[in-house]
Design a protein around this motif. Structure first.
Motif, PDB file in Angstrom:
ATOM      1  N   THR A 249       0.704  -1.217  -0.107  1.00 40.18           N
ATOM      2  CA  THR A 249       0.002  -0.088   0.054  1.00 40.18           C
ATOM      3  C   THR A 249       0.991   1.175   0.033  1.00 40.18           C
ATOM      4  OG1 THR A 249      -1.584  -1.168   1.140  1.00 40.18           O
ATOM      5  CG2 THR A 249      -1.984   1.179   1.154  1.00 40.18           C
ATOM      6  N   PRO A 250       1.837   1.202   0.818  1.00 43.90           N
ATOM      7  CA  PRO A 250       2.504   2.735   0.793  1.00 43.90           C
ATOM      8  C   PRO A 250       3.130   2.829  -0.615  1.00 43.90           C
ATOM      9  CG  PRO A 250       3.695   1.219   2.561  1.00 43.90           C
ATOM     10  CD  PRO A 250       2.509   0.516   1.871  1.00 43.90           C
ATOM     11  N   ASN A 310     -12.726  -4.112  -4.630  1.00 44.59           N
ATOM     12  CA  ASN A 310     -11.528  -3.873  -4.190  1.00 44.59           C
ATOM     13  C   ASN A 310     -11.170  -2.460  -3.769  1.00 44.59           C
ATOM     14  OD1 ASN A 310      -8.701  -3.494  -3.837  1.00 44.59           O
ATOM     15  ND2 ASN A 310      -8.372  -5.594  -4.196  1.00 44.59           N
ATOM     16  N   LEU A 311     -10.932  -2.258  -2.731  1.00 50.62           N
ATOM     17  CA  LEU A 311     -10.889  -0.608  -2.368  1.00 50.62           C
ATOM     18  C   LEU A 311      -9.687  -0.012  -3.196  1.00 50.62           C
ATOM     19  CD1 LEU A 311     -11.760   1.853  -0.801  1.00 50.62           C
ATOM     20  CD2 LEU A 311     -10.331   0.850   1.311  1.00 50.62           C
ATOM     21  N   ALA A 359      -6.687   2.929   3.292  1.00 53.58           N
ATOM     22  CA  ALA A 359      -7.032   1.587   2.860  1.00 53.58           C
ATOM     23  C   ALA A 359      -5.970   0.606   3.370  1.00 53.58           C
ATOM     24  CB  ALA A 359      -7.007   1.385   1.255  1.00 53.58           C
ATOM     25  N   GLY A 360      -4.579   1.162   3.519  1.00 52.70           N
ATOM     26  CA  GLY A 360      -3.609   0.205   4.016  1.00 52.70           C
ATOM     27  C   GLY A 360      -3.735   0.067   5.562  1.00 52.70           C
ATOM     28  N   LYS A 368      -8.914  -6.816   5.472  1.00 58.09           N
ATOM     29  CA  LYS A 368     -10.061  -6.591   4.568  1.00 58.09           C
ATOM     30  C   LYS A 368      -9.533  -5.706   3.477  1.00 58.09           C
ATOM     31  CE  LYS A 368     -13.919  -7.236   7.945  1.00 58.09           C
ATOM     32  NZ  LYS A 368     -14.455  -6.252   8.939  1.00 58.09           N
ATOM     33  N   LYS A 369      -9.882  -6.057   2.199  1.00 58.81           N
ATOM     34  CA  LYS A 369      -9.459  -5.435   0.978  1.00 58.81           C
ATOM     35  C   LYS A 369     -10.484  -5.243   0.378  1.00 58.81           C
ATOM     36  CE  LYS A 369      -4.922  -7.800   0.210  1.00 58.81           C
ATOM     37  NZ  LYS A 369      -4.323  -8.857  -0.625  1.00 58.81           N
ATOM     38  N   ASN A 370     -11.788  -5.757   0.592  1.00 61.66           N
ATOM     39  CA  ASN A 370     -12.753  -5.291  -0.391  1.00 61.66           C
ATOM     40  C   ASN A 370     -13.965  -4.444   0.444  1.00 61.66           C
ATOM     41  OD1 ASN A 370     -11.980  -6.949  -2.359  1.00 61.66           O
ATOM     42  ND2 ASN A 370     -12.999  -8.821  -1.618  1.00 61.66           N
TER      43      ASN A 370
END
Lengths: 509, 508
Positions: A249-250, A310-311, A359-360, A368-370
């Protein structure tokens, strides 16, 4: 269209040496994680202060130049020239690097990621590339840093090293290095036609003085440039960006919301305002063509975004859309439009990075990713979701985040350019922003999680992650309040710089 | 200033020292086979020093003419050293030096029973290469060409097994090439009665319309094309590179191919002239297009390979195309510059790649790209060198490959040949495909038990040359780019001016 007096200084060199040195030190101290990470942070802070130290000179309407050598090609020098526009991008990227470095520490250690040395090393090199792009004096120098940026981000994209990640990496390369090929061709063609590749406020004179027989050549050349800046993820050459979201994510936050993609739009603005120039763009009718591409991308990317669950992917499509705001602003060829585009580069950076960092954080804490799984996250992670909500508002152009201001300028720009259609395109795109951001907020705060657990324990991400994302959110609010209430905390510098940049490229009525 | 002994005799000493050293190695090797390596290394080092001195002299005080035995040309043999010779000579000897360092451990492992013959023939090969480079006489060039080629045939065959067939193919093709060359020499001698290059270029212009002269020219071109493995006459080359011992591959791929290209350019521009090429045998368009096809086809075939050395061999076919394309575009400002610049660039990059490939085979026995998983952890320095050179092949700035690409792009744009522009750019992507596949395997493709991989690097004497060349790929790239401030570009300028006979500085 005045270029300020030129000041010679080695500050740009020192600034760019920070991440370069850091990358070597990171490799050397790979056995000691704490030392390794502190190099990143020291370099980040040092680099930002060096870049910030150039602000007074720029405010003085001067340009900082640092030429190392004339290259083997007559008329092309290798070196840096920091003008107001370059400074805006450099400031944004270097400031956010500091915050993301802190965040990376929290993120990478929480998830116990492998190959962390490689991660920090490549990150530093990528920043080296991005800052180099921001400060380049001409196209060739810019191209060199552009390619460094592309190659150094590959190991970050495929960090997971799964089959899926590798094929995402291949796609990434297939798009961006093909783009590099087009860019190289366009640069050499420009050099062949004009004998120079320097960024000149208001465009290269020799290019606009070419006879009308070259009209078609210039149009084709412009599209080669556009293809070269596929990093700006304009449609239909956007699909590498959502695919690259497989990165940690970063990386998605800093590189695929700020450094890499902004380098792309930065390049397009450079081409429009500093190579072709507003007059030539108008006479060739390229402004309208570019605006159409941008308008198309804005609408279609938003429609795609609505369909994502997916976010991170949804955020990626949102990035594609927002990048086209910047392109549109430049394509309008009106002072307010260009101002809006230039303002949107840092503002979108601050807001989008917050969204990605949130989100990360959600991923680290809950796994959770979704979006559909995120019911109740708002209660569990109130600070994170608050930051998310504020900046999501900003994305849609609603106060209290700074997105409102840049969109305001862009709308003014459409009116100034007398392109009412694009005003509607802008407004519709903003409306679509609402359509896909609000459900996330709704699900996170108001939807009960399945299983109906009443009391949710508050569990935020580690402070290393929470503080950076709060800071970026706070900054996006400050930018807004500052402008609206005329508090003059940052705005007297920041908006002044933007005005100088606009003044460099277009006569302000 | 220190007075250097025999400084005026350096042009011939470069060869004589090497030739005598070959026999010394044979005798010393009889006594003890450990003597071979130091003698060979010392000789090549001395040669390199001489070459550097010659280069310095050429740049500061102009072309050196050396009359062998004091016999005046055109009767005696003349050695002529201008900027181009000296430049190629230094490149070749530098590669030879690194190969010599590298060969010690490599040959000890691969051919432990043939150490003495290896070094003797190796030294003869070096002799031949230097001879081709310094001579100013086309028949003398043929003699050295044969010395070098025969040595190369033997060195390839040292490996035994499939290398025998590869060597045999090379003997056949190489001999055909040499025959073509010799026919060309014969034709010219029949017409002019001279073998001296300078003399020929003086005698030939009135005879340019003569069919014999034109036939001779074509024979030269075809003969040298075989020697330098220009597509489609490259068929001997992949097998030879693949099956030869590692050290031999390095020297043939990086040094010998460059010398063949040197001879090609020399004959084209110093024996014949640009005027001849422009008016009588307009071959430049033809060789440019052949080169363009070579660039693409070489890369395409390279993509299909799974054997690393074979892939690199086909990549060489494509890279020779770059140089010849530059030669074909000689009438533009940057064309011949691009070719000459790429001679150095390709020697370094391909040298580094083959050194790394050999080191990988030495330590792990792996030659199939599919088995390279986790190699980046096992042999970090070798893989780093390989990656640097591979990036340079792809043309990532600021590596040397990028500089070549820029020069050739500008030359093609100036010639208004957008086909070549497309070829150069497409080749970038094709190079990316086959080199990135290797890098991917080395570093990124996930394999099980990755954490258990222990560092197991090849010996220092093998990794060190590869690392030197790998870092030079980047350093030289910056030096080229820095243009006039470094010694590299003015040297090439001088060489190009000497070749085209313009005399004035053509490029900045």
């Amino acid at each position: 269209m005045t270029e300020g007096a030129i000041v010679s200084s080695f500050i740009p060199l020192f600034a760019i040496l920070c991440p370069a040195t850091a990358s070597i030190l990171i490799l050397l101290s790979r056995k000691r994680p704490n030392v390794r990470e502190s190099w990143t942070i020291i370099a980040g802070i040092l680099q930002f202060s060096l870049i910030a130290s150039m602000i007074p000179t720029i405010l003085n309407e001067e340009v900082i130049k640092c030429i190392f050598f004339q290259t083997m090609f007559k008329g092309i020098a290798f070196g840096f020239k920091v003008d107001a526009f370059g400074l805006i991008f450099a400031l944004t990227a270097s400031f956010l690097w500091i915050l993301v470095s802190f965040y990376s520490i929290g993120y990478m250690r929480s998830l116990r990621e492998h190959a962390q040395t490689r991660y920090y090393f490549c990150f530093a090199i990528a920043i080296f590339g991005a800052i180099g792009v921001a400060m380049s004096a001409n196209l060739l120098t810019m191209f060199i840093f552009f390619e460094i940026l592309t190659v150094s981000t590959y190991p970050l994209v495929i960090h997971e090293q799964s089959k899926e990640a590798i094929s995402a990496g291949h796609k990434y390369f297939a798009y961006l290095l093909t783009a590099g090929v087009f860019l190289l061709f366009a640069i050499m063609m420009t050099y062949y036609l004009t004998g120079t590749t320097d960024f000149t406020g208001g465009g290269i004179k020799a290019l606009s003085e070419l006879s009308s027989a070259y009209k078609l050549t210039l149009v084709i050349l412009f599209f080669c440039f556009l293809l070269g800046f596929m990093k700006a993820a304009w449609m239909p050459f956007h699909s590498w960006l959502p695919t690259a979201m497989i990165a940690p994510t970063p990386v998605s936050a800093l590189l695929h919301a700020v450094a890499v993609v902004k380098a792309g739009v930065f390049g397009i603005v450079r081409i429009v305002c500093y190579i072709y120039g507003v007059d030539l763009m108008t006479s060739l009718g390229l402004g309208l063509a570019l605006a159409c591409i941008a308008g198309f991308t804005m609408i279609v990317a938003n429609l795609f975004a609505i369909a994502q669950d997916n976010l991170k992917r949804r955020l990626a499509y949102s990035t594609i859309n927002q990048l086209s705001y910047i392109i549109l602003g430049a394509a309008l060829l009106s002072p307010k439009g260009i101002e809006g585009a230039m303002i949107h580069i840092p503002f979108h950076g601050f807001m989008k990075i917050t969204l990605f960092l949130c989100a990360g954080a959600i991923m680290v804490v809950t796994g959770k990713k979704n979006i559909s799984e995120m019911a109740g996250v708002g209660k569990q992670m109130p600070v994170t979701m608050l930051a998310f909500t504020i900046t999501a508002f900003g994305m849609c152009g609603i106060p209290p985040a700074c997105g409102f201001i840049s969109k305001w300028f862009l709308c003014l720009g459409t009116l100034q350019a007398e392109e009412i259609i694009f005003l509607f395109v802008l407004l519709i795109a903003s409306l679509l922003d609402v359509v896909y951001f609000f459900p996330i907020i709704h699900i996170a705060f108001f939807k009960r999680p399945e299983g109906g657990v009443e009391e949710v324990e508050v569990k935020e991400a580690p402070l290393f992650m929470l503080i950076p994302l709060s800071l970026t959110a706070i900054f996006s609010v400050i930018f807004f309040l500052d402008f609206i209430l005329r508090l003059n905390i940052i705005s007297m510098y920041f908006y002044k710089i933007v005005e100088i940049a606009v003044g460099n490229v277009i006569p302000i009525p | 200033m220190v007075r250097l002994f025999f400084a005026e005799h350096y042009p011939v000493l470069v060869i004589v020292v090497s030739l005598f050293s070959a026999f010394t190695i044979l005798i010393a090797g009889w006594v003890n086979k450990k003597n071979c390596f130091p003698i060979s290394l010392a000789t090549i080092f001395v040669q390199l020093m001489m070459a550097l001195f010659l280069l310095h002299r050429v740049i500061t005080s102009g072309t050196i003419h050396y009359w062998l035995g004091g016999w005046a040309p055109p009767w005696g043999i003349e050695y002529v050293i201008d900027a181009f010779n000296a430049y190629v000579l230094v490149i070749v000897l530098f590669i030879c030096l690194l190969t010599a360092i590298y060969s010690k451990r490599s040959i000890e492992k691969e051919q432990p029973r043939k150490i003495v013959p290896f070094y003797v023939i190796f030294q003869l090969l070096v002799t031949g290469l230097c001879g081709i480079t310094v001579t100013g006489d086309i028949f003398n060039l043929y003699v050295f060409l044969e010395i070098a080629s025969l040595a190369a045939y033997a060195l390839i065959a040292v490996a035994g097994g499939r290398a025998l067939k590869a060597s045999y193919n090379y003997v056949i093709m190489g001999s055909i090439g040499a025959c073509f060359y010799l026919l060309g020499v014969g034709f010219l001698y029949a017409v002019t009665g001279s073998l001296n290059m300078a003399d020929l270029s003086y005698l030939l212009p009135p005879l340019y319309g003569n069919k014999v002269v034109q036939a001779a020219f074509v024979f030269f071109v075809v003969g040298m094309s075989i020697k330098m493995a220009l597509f489609p006459l490259h068929i001997w080359q992949p097998d030879a590179y693949t099956y030869a011992p590692s050290a031999v591959t390095v020297i043939i791929a990086a040094a010998m191919s460059k010398v063949s290209i040197y001879a090609f350019i020399r004959v084209l521009f110093s024996v014949f002239t640009t005027k001849f090429i422009q008016i009588y045998v307009p071959i430049d368009a033809a060789i440019s297009w052949i080169a363009a096809i070579a660039i693409i086809v070489g890369s395409l075939i390279a993509i299909m390979q799974t054997n690393l050395k074979r892939m690199l061999a086909y990549s060489s076919v494509s890279q020779v195309g770059y140089i010849v394309l530059g030669v074909g575009l000689y009438s533009t400002q940057w064309g011949l510059h691009g070719a000459l610049i790429h001679i150095l660039n390709h020697a370094m990059t391909k040298g580094c790649l083959f050194l790394a490939a050999g080191a990988i085979i030495y330590r792990s026995g792996l030659w199939n790209i599919r088995d390279f998983e986790g190699l980046g952890k096992k042999m970090p320095y070798t893989c780093a060198a390989f990656t640097l050179a591979a990036l340079s092949m792809i043309g990532v700035p600021p590596s040397v490959g990028f500089i070549t690409k820029l020069c050739l792009l500008l030359a093609s744009l100036e010639a208004v040949e957008y086909g070549f522009v497309a070829v150069i750019l497409a080749s970038t992507l094709l190079n990316l495909v086959y080199f990135w596949r290797v890098i991917d395997r080395m570093y990124f493709v996930h394999n099980e038990g990755e954490n258990e991989i222990k560092k197991d690097e090849a010996p220092v004497s093998m990794v060190f040359p590869a690392l030197i060349l790998g870092s030079l790929c980047i350093i030289a790239g910056i030096l080229w780019l820095a243009g006039a401030k470094t010694p590299l570009l003015p040297m090439v300028n001088q060489a190009v001016n000497a070749l085209l006979g313009t005399g004035v500085v053509a490029a900045p």
